[in-house]
Design an enzyme around this catalytic site. Structure first.
Site, PDB file in Angstrom:
ATOM      1  N   ASN A 110      -7.107  -1.998   1.698  1.00  0.00           N
ATOM      2  CA  ASN A 110      -6.553  -0.655   1.613  1.00  0.00           C
ATOM      3  C   ASN A 110      -5.667  -0.501   0.382  1.00  0.00           C
ATOM      4  O   ASN A 110      -5.270  -1.489  -0.226  1.00  0.00           O
ATOM      5  CB  ASN A 110      -5.753  -0.375   2.893  1.00  0.00           C
ATOM      6  CG  ASN A 110      -5.912   1.053   3.357  1.00  0.00           C
ATOM      7  OD1 ASN A 110      -5.996   1.966   2.546  1.00  0.00           O
ATOM      8  ND2 ASN A 110      -5.954   1.249   4.653  1.00  0.00           N
ATOM      9  N   CYS A 111      -5.358   0.734   0.074  1.00  0.00           N
ATOM     10  CA  CYS A 111      -4.542   1.086  -1.100  1.00  0.00           C
ATOM     11  C   CYS A 111      -3.267   0.253  -1.143  1.00  0.00           C
ATOM     12  O   CYS A 111      -2.616   0.110  -0.121  1.00  0.00           O
ATOM     13  CB  CYS A 111      -4.186   2.566  -1.028  1.00  0.00           C
ATOM     14  SG  CYS A 111      -2.974   3.104  -2.249  1.00  0.00           S
ATOM     15  N   PRO A 112      -2.846  -0.310  -2.255  1.00  0.00           N
ATOM     16  CA  PRO A 112      -3.461  -0.201  -3.576  1.00  0.00           C
ATOM     17  C   PRO A 112      -4.300  -1.426  -3.961  1.00  0.00           C
ATOM     18  O   PRO A 112      -4.609  -1.600  -5.133  1.00  0.00           O
ATOM     19  CB  PRO A 112      -2.230  -0.134  -4.488  1.00  0.00           C
ATOM     20  CG  PRO A 112      -1.260  -1.080  -3.849  1.00  0.00           C
ATOM     21  CD  PRO A 112      -1.525  -0.999  -2.357  1.00  0.00           C
TER      22      PRO A 112
END
Lengths: 78, 169
Positions: free
Chosen positions: A16-18
């Site tokens: 998941n981000c980042p």
């Protein structure tokens, strides 16, 4: 399917981000100018993020495809 | 791109949830070829400690979803209506909530704060500790990770004045 040959493949599935961006940056640094990185992600935010990242860094987003839950990016190193 | 963009952040909070934004933004900005400085002040200073011990306190976060990170989807989707009377008085409640939040982040493929901080350090994010708050809280530089510089408001403002992005977290 893209007919571009990738010099390297990076699996960012489940991240998941980042992290997809950070890993892509790290991977692209190991390549030579003109080389192509294939990155596979499952994060739906990665489409906008990769577009923004390539725009800012000057690397070329050759294409992105969606296949099921996966997003596949081809990026050419500047 | 020839002109390097700069980002100046102030990290003023030390809880687990608020530890994320500065480190996510800083690591991503560097990955986007920006130059970054984070000024850690007040409770944000604790994010510089060698051993990170950031926790969440649900009783001071009324909008925090209280969900379980395990079990079938229908169970995970339940929002547990835990009254403040319990969350603020039950010993160990914050530790449990912290563990659950870390589990949720992990299961969603989110990096840990430690990982993001390491990336920031490795990639050359400039970390500045606020000297005044260190004195107030009794922190010494050797409690912090290597590479931290110390300074005050003027140090931050000098960098921020030249920065394209300035954010207070």
């Amino acid at each position: 399917m893209s007919d571009v040959q990738a010099n390297m493949e990076l699996d960012c599935r489940g991240l998941n981000c980042p992290l997809p961006i950070l890993k892509t940056k790290k991977a692209i640094e190991t390549l030579n100018t003109g080389d192509v990185l294939k990155m596979i992600a499952t994060d739906p935010g990665s489409i906008n993020d990769m577009t923004a990242w390539t725009k800012r860094t000057g690397n070329e987003l050759i294409s992105h495809e969606e296949s099921g839950d996966e997003y596949i990016f081809f990026i050419r190193k500047k | 791109m020839s002109d390097t963009k700069k980002m100046a952040l102030i990290a003023s909070r030390g809880t687990l949830d608020w530890a994320y934004p500065p480190f996510i933004l800083a690591s991503t900005a560097v990955a986007m070829d920006m130059e970054v400085q984070i000024f850690f002040t007040f409770y944000g200073l604790t994010l510089l400690k060698k051993k990170l011990d950031a926790k969440v306190a649900p009783h001071s976060n009324p909008s925090m979803p209280m969900k379980m990170p395990f079990g079938p989807k229908s169970f995970k989707n339940i929002e547990w209506p835990i009254p403040n009377l319990i969350s603020s008085n039950l010993p160990g409640f914050n530790d449990v909530a912290t563990t659950l939040m870390k589990k949720t982040f992990k299961s969603k493929g989110v990096a840990t704060v430690e990982q993001l901080r390491d990336i920031c350090v490795e990639s050359g994010v400039k970390l500045v500790g606020c000297q005044m708050t260190m004195d107030v809280f009794g922190f010494t530089k050797d409690e912090f990770i290597d590479g931290v510089e110390l300074g005050g408001a003027a140090t931050f403002l000098e960098f921020a004045a030249e920065a394209d992005i300035q954010l207070f977290v």
